[in-house]
Design a protein around this motif. Structure first.
Motif, PDB file in Angstrom:
ATOM      1  N   ASP A 110       0.828  -1.208   0.000  1.00  0.00           N
ATOM      2  CA  ASP A 110       0.000   0.000   0.000  1.00  0.00           C
ATOM      3  C   ASP A 110       0.860   1.254   0.000  1.00  0.00           C
ATOM      4  OD1 ASP A 110      -2.346  -1.484  -0.020  1.00  0.00           O
ATOM      5  OD2 ASP A 110      -2.622  -1.362   2.153  1.00  0.00           O
ATOM      6  N   GLY A 111       1.947   1.230   0.746  1.00  0.00           N
ATOM      7  CA  GLY A 111       2.856   2.378   0.793  1.00  0.00           C
ATOM      8  C   GLY A 111       3.518   2.628  -0.546  1.00  0.00           C
ATOM      9  N   ARG A 113       2.249   1.758  -3.483  1.00  0.00           N
ATOM     10  CA  ARG A 113       1.203   2.265  -4.387  1.00  0.00           C
ATOM     11  C   ARG A 113       0.995   3.765  -4.135  1.00  0.00           C
ATOM     12  NH1 ARG A 113      -0.257   1.775  -9.027  1.00  0.00           N
ATOM     13  NH2 ARG A 113      -0.187  -0.457  -8.792  1.00  0.00           N
ATOM     14  N   LEU A 114       0.966   4.166  -2.870  1.00  0.00           N
ATOM     15  CA  LEU A 114       0.803   5.575  -2.533  1.00  0.00           C
ATOM     16  C   LEU A 114       1.971   6.407  -3.076  1.00  0.00           C
ATOM     17  CD1 LEU A 114      -0.760   7.821  -1.092  1.00  0.00           C
ATOM     18  CD2 LEU A 114       0.465   7.180   1.002  1.00  0.00           C
ATOM     19  N   ASP A 117       1.640   6.767  -6.788  1.00  0.00           N
ATOM     20  CA  ASP A 117       0.584   7.739  -7.101  1.00  0.00           C
ATOM     21  C   ASP A 117       1.071   9.167  -6.874  1.00  0.00           C
ATOM     22  OD1 ASP A 117      -1.144   5.660  -7.759  1.00  0.00           O
ATOM     23  OD2 ASP A 117      -2.265   5.755  -5.866  1.00  0.00           O
ATOM     24  N   GLU A 118       1.811   9.357  -5.785  1.00  0.00           N
ATOM     25  CA  GLU A 118       2.355  10.691  -5.492  1.00  0.00           C
ATOM     26  C   GLU A 118       3.358  11.116  -6.564  1.00  0.00           C
ATOM     27  OE1 GLU A 118       3.753  10.001  -1.525  1.00  0.00           O
ATOM     28  OE2 GLU A 118       1.847  10.619  -0.630  1.00  0.00           O
TER      29      GLU A 118
END
Length: 130
Positions: A110-111, A113-114, A117-118
């Motif tokens: 999840d980190g 993916r974040l 995205d950032e």
């Protein structure tokens, strides 16, 4: 990733490179292949640097070579009043390039993916704002 041509800007190449990273990270997670995850992090780091270099060139500044390049990116961003973007660049340098790619200490799925995205938002912001 599309094949880069001499007619593509650094920003377009950055967008292409960054488009590959999420697929590579997902594939690495699925296969439990840490090398692929680390390579996705490094592609993302490359893409944000290319986007920043593109912005520098648009402002008539040639990015420094070698180990001075990171400093010159920060100096540029701060000189145009974008300390916020400089701080984002530092995050990518520390977390994706340093911790994940070099040390193998990557974010959770999840980190990651974040962070990816950032990075996409960072590159989009460079296109629009710089």
């Amino acid at each position: 990733m599309s094949t880069s041509s001499p007619h593509q800007s650094l920003l377009e190449i950055a967008e292409d490179v960054n488009g590959v990273a999420p697929r590579e990270a997902d594939d690495g997670e699925r296969r439990r292949d840490t090398l692929k995850i680390r390579q996705a992090a490094e592609k993302t780091w490359l893409a944000v640097n290319m986007a920043t270099d593109h912005a520098m060139e648009r402002h008539g500044i040639t990015p420094a070579e070698g180990s001075d390049s990171h400093i010159s990116r920060h100096e540029f961003l701060e000189s145009i009043g974008r300390r916020d973007i400089s701080q984002e660049l530092s995050f990518f340098a520390d977390r994706l390039h340093g911790d994940c790619f070099y040390k193998g200490s990557c974010p959770t799925q999840d980190g990651m993916r974040l962070a990816l995205d950032e990075a996409e938002q960072f590159i989009r912001g460079v296109r629009v704002e710089l």
